[in-house]
Write an enzyme that holds these catalytic residues in place. Structure first.
Site, short mmCIF file in Angstrom:
data_model
loop_
_atom_site.label_atom_id
_atom_site.label_comp_id
_atom_site.label_asym_id
_atom_site.label_seq_id
_atom_site.Cartn_x
_atom_site.Cartn_y
_atom_site.Cartn_z
N ARG A 144 -2.13 8.97 12.66
CA ARG A 144 -3.52 8.53 12.61
C ARG A 144 -4.36 9.64 13.24
NH1 ARG A 144 -0.54 4.09 14.63
NH2 ARG A 144 -0.53 2.27 13.23
N LYS A 168 -1.10 2.45 18.20
CA LYS A 168 -1.86 1.23 18.46
C LYS A 168 -1.12 0.33 19.42
CE LYS A 168 -4.63 0.78 14.24
NZ LYS A 168 -4.93 -0.08 13.07
N HIS A 238 -7.52 9.58 7.25
CA HIS A 238 -6.50 8.56 7.00
C HIS A 238 -5.87 8.73 5.62
CE1 HIS A 238 -4.90 5.30 9.34
NE2 HIS A 238 -4.82 4.52 8.28
N ARG A 241 -2.63 10.42 5.90
CA ARG A 241 -1.56 9.50 6.33
C ARG A 241 -1.06 8.68 5.14
NH1 ARG A 241 0.41 6.52 10.91
NH2 ARG A 241 0.23 4.26 10.70
N HIS A 264 4.22 1.42 12.23
CA HIS A 264 3.76 0.08 11.87
C HIS A 264 4.62 -0.96 12.57
CE1 HIS A 264 1.87 1.54 7.83
NE2 HIS A 264 1.04 1.65 8.84
N TYR A 273 2.17 0.63 0.34
CA TYR A 273 2.37 1.90 -0.34
C TYR A 273 3.35 1.80 -1.50
CZ TYR A 273 0.13 3.59 3.88
OH TYR A 273 -0.75 3.77 4.91
#
Length: 326
Positions: A144, A168, A238, A241, A264, A273
């Site tokens: 990110r 995150k 992004h 990514r 994730h 994806y």
């Protein structure tokens, strides 16, 4: 409100950016209430109708459904905090559902576009070398942009080809630094002094004033690089990514590995994806399989059709009213 912010930062361990987003959403709701003679200082006066009115206002502002859902999530957290503190007797968000989000698939560059983007720039210009190093890291490691600009010098171990990334929710992971990115980053480190970093400056990527590069600057850098490369679409950090994940899956990487590389927490987030890769697979089938006589889109159309029923019939309009062969 301050107690809620302290709770998110201290007990939940949310990042500064996440805490700021929650606080901003609550402040926007407070502004909405203020125009109606109410305030979060007296949260017990807030009703479900006020929440729904706030949603209607966001809709009139043409806010995306995803953003509306995030603001509702922030308010749910706020009123759960009020419930724990016994500042309200009931949750006004109970029964209020998030707007149904439209299914949007992440945009990605193709391999040639990504290659042209990361290679645009003068290898003798410190800024261009920094920009190419940043682009190589975003695309080659799937970071990110907030993770990339938050890197310190000690977070990057180019001898091992890894970068220690804080993702995150304060989750730490090791992101890969490929050979191309490693070369660019070494070139940048040799020229880093040209940015005149201040004493003790530990940031890996520096801006023009010698301080840490920020997300907004990184976005402008990528947009300028895309324009120089002649790419036909707007490129944001992004997107690199997204391109990383898409190209990994197209090359045969398994979903779980890509999930780990992206950091994730939920596999469903990574599964977005797979749609892009499935489209390519269907196009290949249409072009090569003898049963795909209907031309491009035949396989996709059949995949979207209703499935066979348990007695061997095909349900829905695709069946044409005929019984399937047993």
């Amino acid at each position: 409100m301050q107690g809620f912010v302290d709770y998110l930062a201290g007990q939940k361990g949310y990042s500064a950016a996440t805490v700021a987003a929650y606080a901003g959403d609550a402040a926007q709701f407070e502004d909405y209430l203020g125009r109606r003679g109410l305030t979060l200082a007296d949260p017990s006066a807030v009703t479900r109708d006020h929440v729904r009115g706030f949603l209607a206002e966001l809709h009139r502002m043409r806010l995306s459904k995803t953003s509306m859902g995030r603001k509702l999530s922030s308010l749910r957290g706020l009123f759960r905090h009020f419930l724990r503190r016994r500042l309200v007797a009931a949750d006004p968000l109970a029964g209020v559902k998030n707007p149904k989000s439209e299914k949007r698939h992440p945009g990605a560059l193709n391999a040639d576009q990504a290659k042209s983007l990361v290679e645009i720039g003068d290898a003798m210009d410190p800024r261009a070398v920094r920009d190419m190093a940043l682009a190589e890291l975003l695309y080659g490691g799937g970071l990110r942009v907030s993770e990339a600009v938050s890197l310190d010098l000690l977070d990057v171990d180019l001898s091992r080809g890894v970068a220690r990334v804080m993702g995150k929710g304060g989750k730490e992971r090791l992101a890969p630094v490929g050979e191309a990115a490693k070369r660019r980053m070494l070139d940048y480190l040799a020229l880093r002094g040209a940015f005149s970093p201040g004493p003790g400056e530990k940031a890996f990527f520096l801006g023009s004033r010698g301080a840490r590069l920020n997300r907004r600057q990184a976005g402008r850098i990528l947009a300028d690089m895309a324009a120089q490369a002649g790419l036909p679409q707007r490129v944001h950090p992004h997107m690199l990514r997204h391109s990383f994940a898409t190209h990994m899956l197209q090359a045969g990487a398994d979903l779980r590995s890509v999930q780990e590389l992206l950091g994730h927490s939920r596999l469903a987030t990574t599964q977005r994806y797979t749609h892009l890769d499935l489209t390519r697979i269907m196009q290949t089938y249409d072009a090569a399989h003898p049963l795909a006589a209907a031309g491009p889109g035949h396989a996709q159309g059949r995949a979207d059709a209703a499935p066979p029923t348990t007695d061997g019939e095909t349900s829905g309009p695709a069946a044409g009213g005929r019984r399937g062969r047993k």
